[in-house]
Scaffold this active site. Structure first.
Site, PDB file in Angstrom:
ATOM      1  N   HIS A   1       0.940  -1.271   0.087  1.00  0.00           N
ATOM      2  CA  HIS A   1      -0.083   0.049  -0.226  1.00  0.00           C
ATOM      3  C   HIS A   1       0.788   1.233   0.081  1.00  0.00           C
ATOM      4  O   HIS A   1       1.892   1.100   0.725  1.00  0.00           O
ATOM      5  CB  HIS A   1      -0.958   0.132   1.291  1.00  0.00           C
ATOM      6  CG  HIS A   1      -2.021  -1.118   1.136  1.00  0.00           C
ATOM      7  ND1 HIS A   1      -2.973  -1.033   0.045  1.00  0.00           N
ATOM      8  CD2 HIS A   1      -2.340  -2.325   1.936  1.00  0.00           C
ATOM      9  CE1 HIS A   1      -3.733  -2.219   0.326  1.00  0.00           C
ATOM     10  NE2 HIS A   1      -3.411  -2.817   1.633  1.00  0.00           N
TER      11      HIS A   1
ATOM     12  N   CYS B   1      -0.376   2.242  -5.242  1.00  0.00           N
ATOM     13  CA  CYS B   1      -0.984   3.298  -5.842  1.00  0.00           C
ATOM     14  C   CYS B   1       0.014   4.508  -5.982  1.00  0.00           C
ATOM     15  O   CYS B   1       0.890   4.713  -5.009  1.00  0.00           O
ATOM     16  CB  CYS B   1      -2.253   3.904  -4.674  1.00  0.00           C
ATOM     17  SG  CYS B   1      -3.253   2.404  -4.699  1.00  0.00           S
TER      18      CYS B   1
END
EC number: 3.-.-.-
Length: 234
Positions: free
Chosen positions: A44, A86
């Site tokens: 993440h 991301c």
């Protein structure tokens, strides 16, 4: 949060051999000025940082500093940096070191998406970029003529949904002329020599410490069990 960043940065420094830590040799990369190094990161992340299992994180500046130290300490010849998270492209923006090629699964402001879910456990199994990268690499043979340039195009936006970012301004070679086996699944070239060679360890003290840390071998006994039905049923 500072402590968590420190832990991730220390792990990077130990692996890259950038500190005088007393870590075991098995934890170190042990690369040199002739090594082509591959760094793959996933997890993440956001603009300028990547988290490891939601407990530690490393920033884009810390990555850039670590790679710069690797270059200064002659820890790589060329370095291929891959990141799937991301806003992944934000992690290579601060790189300044020579001979670095970087690819990211998404541009700044974009999310990287998962590929498919396992309905039996209700968990996404793999990210889209990594899925298509592996699909390409699984077809690569040791003497393949596929190139890094082809690999950089494995996940167009129609399948990745995010936009794959590539940074090659620091890289001296044309990726379309670089064999994929320079970084993946290569067979190391071997030179046969009849000359006398003096072999020394890159860090002899590490080797001595590793040997000293190995405890005495446990005694064991081998018992041969009967293999034939007739003997077992007696």
């Amino acid at each position: 949060m500072a402590d968590k960043r420190h832990a991730a940065t220390r792990e990077f420094n130990v692996t890259g051999g950038l500190c005088g830590c007393t870590a075991r040799r098995s934890k170190k990369l042990l690369s040199d000025a002739g090594s082509n190094v591959l760094i793959y990161l996933t997890g993440h992340g956001g603009d300028g940082f990547l988290k490891f299992q939601d407990s530690e994180e490393i920033t884009s500046q810390e990555l850039a500093d670590g790679i710069q130290q690797m270059w200064e300490k002659k820890r790589y010849n060329e370095l291929f940096f891959m990141v799937d998270t991301c806003q992944a492209a934000s992690l290579y923006e601060k790189f300044t070191s020579p001979n670095v090629l970087a690819v990211a699964s998404s541009l700044v402001g974009e999310d990287s998406l998962s590929h498919h879910v396992d309905p039996s456990i209700g968990v996404y199994m793999i990210d889209r970029y990594t899925y298509y990268a592996l699909e390409f690499l699984e077809k690569v043979q040791p003497f393949s003529k596929r190139t890094i340039g082809e690999f950089l195009q494995v996940c167009p936006k129609r399948v990745c949904i995010s936009t794959v970012g590539v940074r090659k301004d620091l890289y001296r070679r044309d990726p379309h002329k670089v064999p994929i086996t320079d970084f993946f699944g290569a067979i190391r070239p071997t030179r046969v020599s009849t000359d006398r060679i003096n072999v020394t360890l890159a860090n002899e003290e590490d080797f001595i410490n590793d040997v000293a840390s190995v405890g005495p071998k446990k005694q064991f006994k081998i018992i041969m069990e009967s293999q034939f039905t007739a003997e077992i049923l007696k």
